[in-house]
Scaffold this motif. Structure first.
Motif, mmCIF file in Angstrom:
data_model
loop_
_atom_site.group_PDB
_atom_site.id
_atom_site.type_symbol
_atom_site.label_atom_id
_atom_site.label_comp_id
_atom_site.label_asym_id
_atom_site.label_seq_id
_atom_site.Cartn_x
_atom_site.Cartn_y
_atom_site.Cartn_z
ATOM 1 N N VAL A 77 54.330 22.697 -111.463
ATOM 2 C CA VAL A 77 53.137 22.990 -112.266
ATOM 3 C C VAL A 77 52.290 21.719 -112.367
ATOM 4 O O VAL A 77 52.773 20.613 -112.131
ATOM 5 C CB VAL A 77 53.506 23.518 -113.672
ATOM 6 N N TRP A 83 52.546 23.948 -120.432
ATOM 7 C CA TRP A 83 53.656 24.893 -120.330
ATOM 8 C C TRP A 83 54.578 24.799 -121.536
ATOM 9 O O TRP A 83 55.038 25.816 -122.051
ATOM 10 C CB TRP A 83 54.436 24.695 -119.020
ATOM 11 N N PHE A 119 60.219 23.890 -115.255
ATOM 12 C CA PHE A 119 58.813 23.659 -114.942
ATOM 13 C C PHE A 119 58.689 22.157 -114.714
ATOM 14 O O PHE A 119 59.034 21.371 -115.597
ATOM 15 C CB PHE A 119 57.909 24.114 -116.093
#
Length: 123
Positions: A77, A83, A119
């Motif tokens: 990401v 996130w 992530f």
């Protein structure tokens, strides 16, 4: 003897206990687009999701699945902080990495079946 060349990763398949909860998590929280998969796969509790660069995530329903402590898959990401905020806002418990990497910012969560998802942003 050298093995033949591998061209790329095609898909990752994970088992989930409750397909409906998993579908909601990966569609609504992670934001993946569900793909059309063969009717035979659907009847066997399998669903496909699109990942970048032609990769896929396959969910396979297994009522007896027991997730492991550290096995996981990771999504790259551009903004881990965004996130973190999004996942927390959606009611997910954030899990900090067990190993610190000098060149990555990361956060982990578990899906409704307990599968670990990372992530990551490489610095």
């Amino acid at each position: 003897m050298n093995p033949p060349k591998i061209e790329s990763l095609n898909h990752v398949a994970i088992e989930v206990q409750d397909l409906n909860k998993a579908l909601h998590f990966y569609r609504e929280i992670v934001g993946l687009r569900e793909l059309t998969c063969p009717p035979d796969a659907i009847s066997k509790g399998i669903r496909w999701f699109e990942l970048p660069e032609g990769r896929m995530l396959h969910l396979i329903e297994n009522l007896n699945v027991k997730p492991t402590e550290r096995a996981h898959f990771a999504l790259t990401v551009s903004d881990v902080s965004a996130w973190r905020a999004h996942l927390a806002l959606c009611g997910n418990e954030l899990i900090e990495p067990k190993v610190n990497l000098y060149d990555a910012e990361r956060v982990f969560v578990r899906d409704p079946s307990g599968n670990l998802l990372e992530f990551v942003r490489w610095l």
